[in-house]
Design a protein around this motif. Structure first.
Motif, mmCIF file in Angstrom:
data_model
loop_
_atom_site.group_PDB
_atom_site.id
_atom_site.type_symbol
_atom_site.label_atom_id
_atom_site.label_comp_id
_atom_site.label_asym_id
_atom_site.label_seq_id
_atom_site.Cartn_x
_atom_site.Cartn_y
_atom_site.Cartn_z
ATOM 1 N N TRP A 99 0.841 -1.186 0.000
ATOM 2 C CA TRP A 99 0.000 0.000 0.000
ATOM 3 C C TRP A 99 0.882 1.244 0.000
ATOM 4 N N ARG A 100 0.365 2.296 -0.595
ATOM 5 C CA ARG A 100 1.173 3.495 -0.827
ATOM 6 C C ARG A 100 1.696 4.120 0.455
ATOM 7 N N HIS A 101 0.895 4.120 1.526
ATOM 8 C CA HIS A 101 1.360 4.784 2.740
ATOM 9 C C HIS A 101 2.613 4.120 3.288
ATOM 10 N N GLN A 102 2.715 2.803 3.119
ATOM 11 C CA GLN A 102 3.915 2.108 3.584
ATOM 12 C C GLN A 102 5.118 2.456 2.716
ATOM 13 N N VAL A 103 4.883 2.516 1.426
ATOM 14 C CA VAL A 103 5.956 2.866 0.504
ATOM 15 C C VAL A 103 6.439 4.289 0.765
ATOM 16 N N GLN A 104 5.499 5.187 1.009
ATOM 17 C CA GLN A 104 5.867 6.575 1.267
ATOM 18 C C GLN A 104 6.600 6.733 2.594
ATOM 19 N N LEU B 34 11.239 -11.900 -2.171
ATOM 20 C CA LEU B 34 9.848 -11.801 -2.615
ATOM 21 C C LEU B 34 9.703 -10.836 -3.783
ATOM 22 N N ARG B 35 8.540 -10.848 -4.406
ATOM 23 C CA ARG B 35 8.156 -9.902 -5.441
ATOM 24 C C ARG B 35 7.106 -8.944 -4.887
ATOM 25 N N VAL B 36 6.941 -7.803 -5.538
ATOM 26 C CA VAL B 36 5.805 -6.920 -5.268
ATOM 27 C C VAL B 36 4.749 -7.221 -6.328
ATOM 28 N N SER B 37 3.649 -7.832 -5.912
ATOM 29 C CA SER B 37 2.621 -8.227 -6.882
ATOM 30 C C SER B 37 1.796 -7.044 -7.364
ATOM 31 N N SER B 38 1.587 -6.054 -6.511
ATOM 32 C CA SER B 38 0.844 -4.858 -6.915
ATOM 33 C C SER B 38 1.062 -3.763 -5.890
ATOM 34 N N LEU B 39 0.675 -2.561 -6.272
ATOM 35 C CA LEU B 39 0.629 -1.435 -5.343
ATOM 36 C C LEU B 39 -0.799 -0.941 -5.277
ATOM 37 N N CYS B 40 -1.289 -0.722 -4.064
ATOM 38 C CA CYS B 40 -2.606 -0.132 -3.818
ATOM 39 C C CYS B 40 -2.394 1.250 -3.193
ATOM 40 N N ARG B 41 -3.068 2.232 -3.537
ATOM 41 C CA ARG B 41 -3.968 2.230 -4.650
ATOM 42 C C ARG B 41 -3.957 3.603 -5.287
ATOM 43 N N GLY B 42 -4.323 3.620 -6.552
ATOM 44 C CA GLY B 42 -4.622 4.854 -7.252
ATOM 45 C C GLY B 42 -6.126 4.992 -7.368
ATOM 46 N N GLY B 43 -6.539 5.966 -8.194
ATOM 47 C CA GLY B 43 -7.961 6.122 -8.457
ATOM 48 C C GLY B 43 -8.555 7.389 -7.885
ATOM 49 N N PHE B 44 -9.817 7.296 -7.426
ATOM 50 C CA PHE B 44 -10.586 8.433 -6.923
ATOM 51 C C PHE B 44 -10.587 9.533 -7.978
ATOM 52 N N LEU B 45 -11.314 9.215 -9.054
ATOM 53 C CA LEU B 45 -11.256 9.974 -10.297
ATOM 54 C C LEU B 45 -12.514 10.785 -10.566
ATOM 55 N N THR B 46 -13.358 10.976 -9.567
ATOM 56 C CA THR B 46 -14.710 11.476 -9.855
ATOM 57 C C THR B 46 -14.921 12.956 -9.522
ATOM 58 N N ALA B 47 -13.879 13.685 -9.224
ATOM 59 C CA ALA B 47 -14.020 15.106 -8.885
ATOM 60 C C ALA B 47 -14.669 15.881 -10.025
ATOM 61 N N ASP C 239 -1.951 13.224 -8.204
ATOM 62 C CA ASP C 239 -1.739 12.165 -7.216
ATOM 63 C C ASP C 239 -1.578 10.808 -7.889
ATOM 64 N N ASN C 240 -2.331 10.567 -8.942
ATOM 65 C CA ASN C 240 -2.200 9.292 -9.632
ATOM 66 C C ASN C 240 -0.893 9.197 -10.406
ATOM 67 N N GLU C 241 -0.384 10.310 -10.880
ATOM 68 C CA GLU C 241 0.941 10.261 -11.504
ATOM 69 C C GLU C 241 1.993 9.892 -10.460
ATOM 70 N N ARG C 242 1.871 10.466 -9.251
ATOM 71 C CA ARG C 242 2.804 10.081 -8.177
ATOM 72 C C ARG C 242 2.688 8.598 -7.868
ATOM 73 N N ALA C 243 1.468 8.082 -7.850
ATOM 74 C CA ALA C 243 1.264 6.664 -7.555
ATOM 75 C C ALA C 243 1.879 5.779 -8.636
ATOM 76 N N LEU C 244 1.754 6.169 -9.881
ATOM 77 C CA LEU C 244 2.350 5.403 -10.974
ATOM 78 C C LEU C 244 3.869 5.374 -10.854
ATOM 79 N N ILE C 245 4.445 6.503 -10.485
ATOM 80 C CA ILE C 245 5.893 6.562 -10.284
ATOM 81 C C ILE C 245 6.305 5.673 -9.114
ATOM 82 N N GLU C 246 5.545 5.721 -8.027
ATOM 83 C CA GLU C 246 5.849 4.881 -6.863
ATOM 84 C C GLU C 246 5.800 3.399 -7.224
#
Length: 289
Positions: A37-42, A58-71, A83-90
């Motif tokens: 999850w992003r907070h741990q990575v940050q 081990l491998r990192v299977s995925s990162l959670c999460r991006g989204g929240f696109l409805t503003a 914020d989602n660009e930052r998440a993609l970079i992370e």
């Protein structure tokens, strides 16, 4: 001894463990990967988080999460894209190509809360904005070599968390984009009920869009917070044999993440939880992959 190399511990399942503790628990249980999850990575820094995982084998299977696109506002849209660009970079920095997206609920909503004054109830327009933001973000995802992975959530979360409820809806949103840029995740908790699930999973396979398979069970009675009513595989109502077989028939060969939100499970020692995750994967999922 069962092969647990495809079994991944999503760190939300051991919510109160540190990143190091979660990774050690997964490695100690013989699992092959962790979902972060992003907070741990940050908190750790992406480079450090990646090293912790890799040093444990081990491998990192995925990162959670991006989204929240409805503003609806220009400022809100700019903030969501940034914020989602930052998440993609992370995601790229931590060593995974898969960033899970929860698309967001109705503008003005808050988790587990009644509507605030001014809440936008136009569900059709809200879903259209999700499509617009994906168009904004797809070129950014391509640039960083990370896939946007759409996660449909159970319909009870439409108002406050995700206006995308079915795998079919997620695939329709993904359709304008290359399969390597926008994919989907099959999360048993959210989609097990869907009468179109088999057809949607097979479609996702044909289109090359299955980017993840997440497992946990549907437990009753619900906890006070419905989101936290997930259980260990085998403790509830989900037919893991059938869904796992469909996912395998669709051609998916990647990691299988166990992601559980449950206060009782969070209170258990992380090593115990990771061992249970591995045992339930071996019993209920692995034979059908």
């Amino acid at each position: 001894m069962s092969d647990l190399s495809r079994c991944s511990l999503n760190t939300a399942t051991v919510k109160h463990a540190s990143l190091t503790e979660a990774v050690e628990a997964a490695a100690g249980a013989g699992l092959g990967a962790v979902g972060l999850w992003r907070h741990q990575v940050q908190e750790a820094g992406a480079a450090t988080a990646r090293k912790i995982v890799e040093d444990a084998g081990l491998r990192v299977s995925s990162l959670c999460r991006g989204g929240f696109l409805t503003a609806t506002s220009d400022e809100g849209i700019r903030e969501a894209v940034a914020d989602n660009e930052r998440a993609l970079i992370e995601a790229a920095e931590v060593g995974t190509s898969e960033l899970v997206f929860v698309v967001g609920g109705l503008p003005g909503s808050a988790p587990e809360a009644p509507p605030a004054p001014g809440t936008d109830r136009d569900l059709v327009a809200t879903r259209r904005r999700v499509a617009d933001r994906l168009a904004d973000l797809a070129p950014i995802a391509e640039r960083h070599g990370v896939r946007i992975v759409l996660e449909p959530l159970h319909p009870m979360f439409v108002a406050d968390r995700a206006v995308v409820s079915t795998l079919g809806q997620a695939l329709d949103l993904a359709a304008p984009f290359d399969a390597g840029t926008v994919g989907v995740v099959v999360d048993t908790y959210h989609v097990w009920w869907d009468p179109e699930l088999q057809a949607s999973i097979l479609r996702a396979g044909r289109e090359g869009r299955i980017a993840g398979y997440q497992v946990c069970d549907w437990n009753l009675p619900f906890a006070a917070t419905a989101l936290n009513s997930r259980g260990h595989v085998g403790d509830g109502y989900v037919d893991f044999a059938t869904i796992s077989r469909w996912v395998a028939e669709a051609g998916y060969t990647g990691d299988v993440e166990t992601e559980i939100f449950n206060a009782e499970i969070w209170a258990a020692p992380p090593a115990e939880t990771a061992a249970t995750v591995g045992a339930r994967f071996a019993e209920h999922v692995l034979p059908h992959l």
